[in-house]
Write a protein that holds these residues in place. Structure first.
Motif, PDB file in Angstrom:
ATOM      1  N   PHE A 150       0.971  -1.209   0.037  1.00 13.44           N
ATOM      2  CA  PHE A 150      -0.215   0.105  -0.102  1.00 13.44           C
ATOM      3  C   PHE A 150       0.810   1.362  -0.027  1.00 13.44           C
ATOM      4  CE2 PHE A 150      -2.641  -3.064   2.361  1.00 13.44           C
ATOM      5  CZ  PHE A 150      -3.920  -3.094   1.243  1.00 13.44           C
ATOM      6  N   GLY A 151       0.536   2.144  -1.084  1.00 13.80           N
ATOM      7  CA  GLY A 151       1.673   3.277  -1.042  1.00 13.80           C
ATOM      8  C   GLY A 151       0.613   4.485  -1.598  1.00 13.80           C
ATOM      9  N   LEU A 152       0.531   5.571  -0.893  1.00 10.06           N
ATOM     10  CA  LEU A 152      -0.021   6.478  -1.843  1.00 10.06           C
ATOM     11  C   LEU A 152       0.345   6.988  -3.055  1.00 10.06           C
ATOM     12  CD1 LEU A 152      -0.955   8.634   1.559  1.00 10.06           C
ATOM     13  CD2 LEU A 152      -2.601   7.346  -0.033  1.00 10.06           C
ATOM     14  N   ARG A 153       1.629   6.846  -3.247  1.00  9.29           N
ATOM     15  CA  ARG A 153       2.107   7.655  -4.356  1.00  9.29           C
ATOM     16  C   ARG A 153       1.988   6.717  -5.678  1.00  9.29           C
ATOM     17  NH1 ARG A 153       7.725   5.634  -5.625  1.00  9.29           N
ATOM     18  NH2 ARG A 153       8.162   4.070  -4.385  1.00  9.29           N
ATOM     19  N   TYR A 154       1.414   5.441  -5.627  1.00 10.68           N
ATOM     20  CA  TYR A 154       0.920   4.566  -6.596  1.00 10.68           C
ATOM     21  C   TYR A 154      -0.338   4.841  -6.813  1.00 10.68           C
ATOM     22  CZ  TYR A 154       5.635   2.387  -6.301  1.00 10.68           C
ATOM     23  OH  TYR A 154       6.963   2.270  -6.181  1.00 10.68           O
ATOM     24  N   MET A 155      -1.178   5.439  -6.065  1.00 13.11           N
ATOM     25  CA  MET A 155      -2.552   5.701  -6.132  1.00 13.11           C
ATOM     26  C   MET A 155      -2.873   6.768  -7.160  1.00 13.11           C
ATOM     27  SD  MET A 155      -3.818   4.598  -2.438  1.00 13.11           S
ATOM     28  CE  MET A 155      -5.882   4.873  -2.837  1.00 13.11           C
ATOM     29  N   LYS A 156      -1.906   7.729  -7.401  1.00 17.49           N
ATOM     30  CA  LYS A 156      -2.054   8.635  -8.615  1.00 17.49           C
ATOM     31  C   LYS A 156      -2.801   8.095  -9.669  1.00 17.49           C
ATOM     32  CE  LYS A 156       0.387  12.131 -11.139  1.00 17.49           C
ATOM     33  NZ  LYS A 156       1.945  12.780 -11.344  1.00 17.49           N
ATOM     34  N   PRO A 157      -3.758   8.691 -10.016  1.00 10.45           N
ATOM     35  CA  PRO A 157      -4.625   8.209 -11.510  1.00 10.45           C
ATOM     36  C   PRO A 157      -3.531   7.972 -12.508  1.00 10.45           C
ATOM     37  CG  PRO A 157      -5.846   9.813 -10.343  1.00 10.45           C
ATOM     38  CD  PRO A 157      -4.490   9.860  -9.679  1.00 10.45           C
TER      39      PRO A 157
END
Length: 285
Positions: free
Chosen positions: A225-232
């Motif tokens: 889980f990583g927020l930077r990989y949730m960038k569309p």
């Protein structure tokens, strides 16, 4: 240095690999089927025929929720498995992150819109004046678990794409067994009726989410889980939906068929016929 799962997927004979990955899925589906049957028995004894009829009306809507999660999961699983095979770990992580993003947005949208148009949805899928209060009580609570249902359906496919079929199996076993245990507590002990069955389903999904989080956080997953990989990443999202869309169509078409049959059974047999059709559905699915 390749992980043990990567070596297994790359080197083991296809026949042995098929059995190793399919048997846990079969076991998980068996437990899920048992939950559906036991859940119906509990509601039949604790609520009555109209409670089962309410389940029958809500069931097609739950199928669409599960189909949406499966659509994102199957699409993401395809991208992730190919990316891992090519050692493109960044693409795999972006597919995983965008899958999470899509599930969160769509799941929250289903919760919001479903709550607003709850009665209209239930009428669409066959609720009569007698069935509507039971279906409303049940689905009104299930909708709060819509993001969880989509998340677990999606993540199970992603987990299998890594070759961790047993982890995916246990997520289904945990949900099914927790539901079987919690149902009588909420329905009979706490005297919550059909609302108790719905809360048991939602809470069991919370437990499954916890198991899945533990796997990605502390297990042997190549993903995290990583927020930077949730960038569309719209190319990944488009590919994900394109690959998984037939699964959503399959679930949605079955749902509308069930809704049509609910209407026909009301017309020809009345409310009790909907309950009988609901028993058949739960036994089969």
């Amino acid at each position: 240095m390749r992980s043990q799962r990567e070596k297994m997927l790359a080197e083991e004979p296809i026949t042995r690999l098929i059995w190793k990955l399919s048997l846990p899925a079969m076991m998980g589906m068996f437990v899920n089927a048992m939950y559906n049957l036991v859940d119906t028995i509990y509601i039949g004894h604790g609520v009555g025929p109209m409670g089962i009829a309410g389940l029958s009306v809500a069931f097609p809507i739950q199928m669409i929720m599960g189909g949406t999660g499966a659509m994102f999961g199957i699409g993401a699983a395809s991208i992730i498995s190919r990316a891992l095979g090519a050692r493109d770990y960044s693409r795999a992580e972006y597919a995983f992150g965008n899958n999470l993003l899509a599930v969160m947005i769509v799941g929250s949208s289903v919760l919001g819109l479903g709550t607003i148009f709850l009665d209209e949805l239930l009428r669409l899928f066959g609720a009569t004046d007698a069935i509507l209060p039971y279906a409303r009580e049940y689905l009104g609570i299930i909708l709060y678990g819509a993001p969880l249902i989509m998340f677990t359906m999606s993540m199970n496919n992603v987990i299998r794409s890594e070759g961790a079929a047993r982890v995916a199996m246990w997520s289904m076993v945990i949900a099914g067994m927790a539901n079987i245990i919690l149902d009588p507590v909420f329905i009979f002990t706490l005297n919550m009726g059909i609302r108790g069955a719905a809360w048991a389903t939602v809470l069991s999904r919370f437990l499954t989410v916890g198991w899945i989080y533990w796997y990605f956080r502390f297990g042997k997953s190549a993903l995290s889980f990583g927020l930077r990989y949730m960038k569309p990443a719209f190319r990944i999202l488009r590919e994900m939906v394109t690959i998984g869309f037939p699964m959503l169509v399959r679930h949605a078409s079955s749902s509308f068929v069930f809704g049509l049959v609910n209407h026909l059974t009301v017309f020809y047999g009345g409310d009790m016929a909907v309950a009988l059709f609901g028993i058949n559905n739960r036994a089969v699915f």
